[in-house]
Scaffold this motif. Sequence first.
Motif, mmCIF file in Angstrom:
data_model
loop_
_atom_site.group_PDB
_atom_site.id
_atom_site.type_symbol
_atom_site.label_atom_id
_atom_site.label_comp_id
_atom_site.label_asym_id
_atom_site.label_seq_id
_atom_site.Cartn_x
_atom_site.Cartn_y
_atom_site.Cartn_z
ATOM 1 N N LEU A 14 10.330 3.222 6.035
ATOM 2 C CA LEU A 14 9.080 2.656 6.544
ATOM 3 C C LEU A 14 9.315 1.201 6.960
ATOM 4 O O LEU A 14 9.745 0.381 6.145
ATOM 5 C CB LEU A 14 7.985 2.703 5.477
ATOM 6 C CG LEU A 14 6.694 1.951 5.831
ATOM 7 C CD1 LEU A 14 6.007 2.567 7.046
ATOM 8 C CD2 LEU A 14 5.742 1.901 4.640
ATOM 9 N N LEU A 15 9.037 0.903 8.207
ATOM 10 C CA LEU A 15 9.116 -0.474 8.695
ATOM 11 C C LEU A 15 7.746 -1.128 8.547
ATOM 12 O O LEU A 15 6.768 -0.678 9.144
ATOM 13 C CB LEU A 15 9.532 -0.493 10.173
ATOM 14 C CG LEU A 15 10.847 0.222 10.523
ATOM 15 C CD1 LEU A 15 11.051 0.268 12.034
ATOM 16 C CD2 LEU A 15 12.037 -0.452 9.849
ATOM 17 N N GLU A 53 -2.824 1.529 7.068
ATOM 18 C CA GLU A 53 -1.672 2.149 7.707
ATOM 19 C C GLU A 53 -0.550 2.438 6.713
ATOM 20 O O GLU A 53 0.142 3.457 6.828
ATOM 21 C CB GLU A 53 -1.172 1.257 8.848
ATOM 22 C CG GLU A 53 -2.152 1.210 10.012
ATOM 23 C CD GLU A 53 -1.601 0.535 11.245
ATOM 24 O OE1 GLU A 53 -2.245 0.637 12.302
ATOM 25 O OE2 GLU A 53 -0.518 -0.097 11.168
ATOM 26 N N GLY A 54 -0.366 1.535 5.743
ATOM 27 C CA GLY A 54 0.639 1.786 4.703
ATOM 28 C C GLY A 54 0.305 3.052 3.928
ATOM 29 O O GLY A 54 1.182 3.860 3.599
ATOM 30 N N ASN A 55 -0.972 3.228 3.644
ATOM 31 C CA ASN A 55 -1.440 4.420 2.947
ATOM 32 C C ASN A 55 -1.177 5.684 3.776
ATOM 33 O O ASN A 55 -0.647 6.673 3.271
ATOM 34 C CB ASN A 55 -2.936 4.260 2.647
ATOM 35 C CG ASN A 55 -3.517 5.419 1.869
ATOM 36 O OD1 ASN A 55 -3.532 6.545 2.368
ATOM 37 N ND2 ASN A 55 -3.969 5.183 0.656
ATOM 38 N N SER A 90 0.833 -1.204 0.000
ATOM 39 C CA SER A 90 0.000 0.000 0.000
ATOM 40 C C SER A 90 0.869 1.256 0.000
ATOM 41 O O SER A 90 0.623 2.210 -0.755
ATOM 42 C CB SER A 90 -0.913 -0.041 1.231
ATOM 43 O OG SER A 90 -1.791 1.050 1.260
ATOM 44 N N ALA A 91 1.905 1.250 0.817
ATOM 45 C CA ALA A 91 2.806 2.400 0.879
ATOM 46 C C ALA A 91 3.550 2.578 -0.444
ATOM 47 O O ALA A 91 3.644 3.690 -0.968
ATOM 48 C CB ALA A 91 3.795 2.228 2.021
ATOM 49 N N ALA A 92 4.050 1.481 -0.994
ATOM 50 C CA ALA A 92 4.839 1.554 -2.228
ATOM 51 C C ALA A 92 4.008 2.118 -3.379
ATOM 52 O O ALA A 92 4.467 2.988 -4.130
ATOM 53 C CB ALA A 92 5.379 0.163 -2.587
ATOM 54 N N ALA A 107 2.569 6.477 3.921
ATOM 55 C CA ALA A 107 3.055 7.060 2.665
ATOM 56 C C ALA A 107 2.690 8.537 2.588
ATOM 57 O O ALA A 107 3.508 9.373 2.180
ATOM 58 C CB ALA A 107 2.471 6.296 1.472
ATOM 59 N N HIS A 108 1.483 8.875 2.991
ATOM 60 C CA HIS A 108 1.069 10.279 2.950
ATOM 61 C C HIS A 108 1.848 11.111 3.967
ATOM 62 O O HIS A 108 2.204 12.258 3.681
ATOM 63 C CB HIS A 108 -0.449 10.395 3.146
ATOM 64 C CG HIS A 108 -1.216 10.026 1.909
ATOM 65 N ND1 HIS A 108 -1.536 8.723 1.606
ATOM 66 C CD2 HIS A 108 -1.673 10.783 0.881
ATOM 67 C CE1 HIS A 108 -2.184 8.699 0.439
ATOM 68 N NE2 HIS A 108 -2.291 9.931 -0.015
#
Lengths: 281, 281
Positions: free
Chosen positions: A105-106, A269-271, A16-18, A274-275
């Motif tokens: 990011l862990l 949480e990944g989202n 999600s973060a990527a 990232a923000h």
Amino acid sequence: MRYDVAIIGTGPAGISAALNLKLHNKSIIWFGSSDLSMKVEKSEKIANYPGVPMVGGQSLNDIFKRQIEDAGLEITDKMVTSITTTRQGFMILGDNDIYEADQILLATGTIAAKSLPGEQELLGKGVSYCATCDGFLYKQKSIAVLCSAKRYEHEVKYLAELAKKVYLYAAYSDCEINLPNVELLGSSIREIKGQERVEHITTLSGEEYPVDGVFILRTAVAPTSLMNNLEVDGNHIAVNRKMETNIPGCYAAGDCTGRPYQIAKAVGEGNIAAHSIVEDK
Amino acid sequence: MRYDVAIIGTGPAGISAALNLKLHNKSIIWFGSSDLSMKVEKSEKIANYPGVPMVGGQSLNDIFKRQIEDAGLEITDKMVTSITTTRQGFMILGDNDIYEADQILLATGTIAAKSLPGEQELLGKGVSYCATCDGFLYKQKSIAVLCSAKRYEHEVKYLAELAKKVYLYAAYSDCEINLPNVELLGSSIREIKGQERVEHITTLSGEEYPVDGVFILRTAVAPTSLMNNLEVDGNHIAVNRKMETNIPGCYAAGDCTGRPYQIAKAVGEGNIAAHSIVEDK
């Protein structure tokens, strides 16, 4: 090489973060297994992830893989064994290579944020995360190996070629290692003991084995072993609502931040992470 | 009727929570539009929701609808206009009907947690959220109507039959109301003014209109108007990492708790809220 962001972990939170960081044109180094999350993969049926009705874990991982590829994202299939803060950001050791990133990011999954008793104290004093890096130090010696996934069996075999004796605990069901100098342990390592250096291990069933070294081959290293001053909350990384940890520039997301251990929560949480990463630079 | 949980809102946060609460065998009353989130519906392409690669908002809502139906979930297409705390939980007014629930989840979307200036002060003193409930009070009088969605046009027409004059602001593009006593306003309501009762409104462009009443027909009422003592953080509902608000038994999730306004974040928070709800009982 230097990157804007390093992501550690290829489960739902990392994915999600990527996806989001890529859309924001960040340069990314993304560490983890290109097989993605084994926890997702082994889920028989997922009934509560909005947007993908009643899906098997393997199918969901296949969708994730396609999505990653379509987004032009690449996974660096190396195990991160150490992260240190530098003046500009972070220095990351992935297998034997050094990478630098401004933010990190862990997203390391359900692995306990804390390591085994003795693991941190004896790291570099007999405890190692990397067979190819440190194996040569144990020629004709006795070692213990905690192998968390089948994909590390080649490292176990490599270690067995060097060491005189290997006490192996395989944390998965279909271990296929059958070598004369490898003894399979019936239970996992409880503690690593030693004064100056590793001297022996104890297992959960109470046995003690004298060893010169311990190799911990995990899909991820416990976050507190990766980073020295990371604040934890029980067995999880402590974060606020922006997914910031106590270390500036270091964020965490997914199972490693606590329950519920859920794909939707990890993806959310990944989202958010990232923000926050994009906002904070 | 009494339910375990009331969910207000049918966007991604509400959907995620509903799917999880249903799996936990909770009895649910779920308020909101059965068309689901208009914000999702109007998204041309969603590129960052893990598991559903490059999807149009309408298609994603179609998947959500199927998932809701397959899960045996039902949506009560009524507008919640008031929530009061009782000794056992909460009493909810949906259109004109009363519902009770032990716990409640606010997933009301991007609508500002705060209401219009004057809205709360004059609620019940000329300000109303319900045309069918209060329309008869304004026979042959002048009223202002803030209509947020086409689906409320029948309520506007009903009011126009009763009132002498209607000043209408339609917060969507294709308003089809064309009645002799309805004057369309060019900009939205800025403030509702009056001492004991509503006396006039001002618009964002600075005009003032004398009115006896103001009908606010919104897809959702601002959470602080719904609940009296709800703690806010700027324009959002204040929550902790468990998605608890300051009111025991009341949770919030999704856009109403703050940025980033993202499907993944909403879905994650809905999931967390559902788990907190299950744990707390």
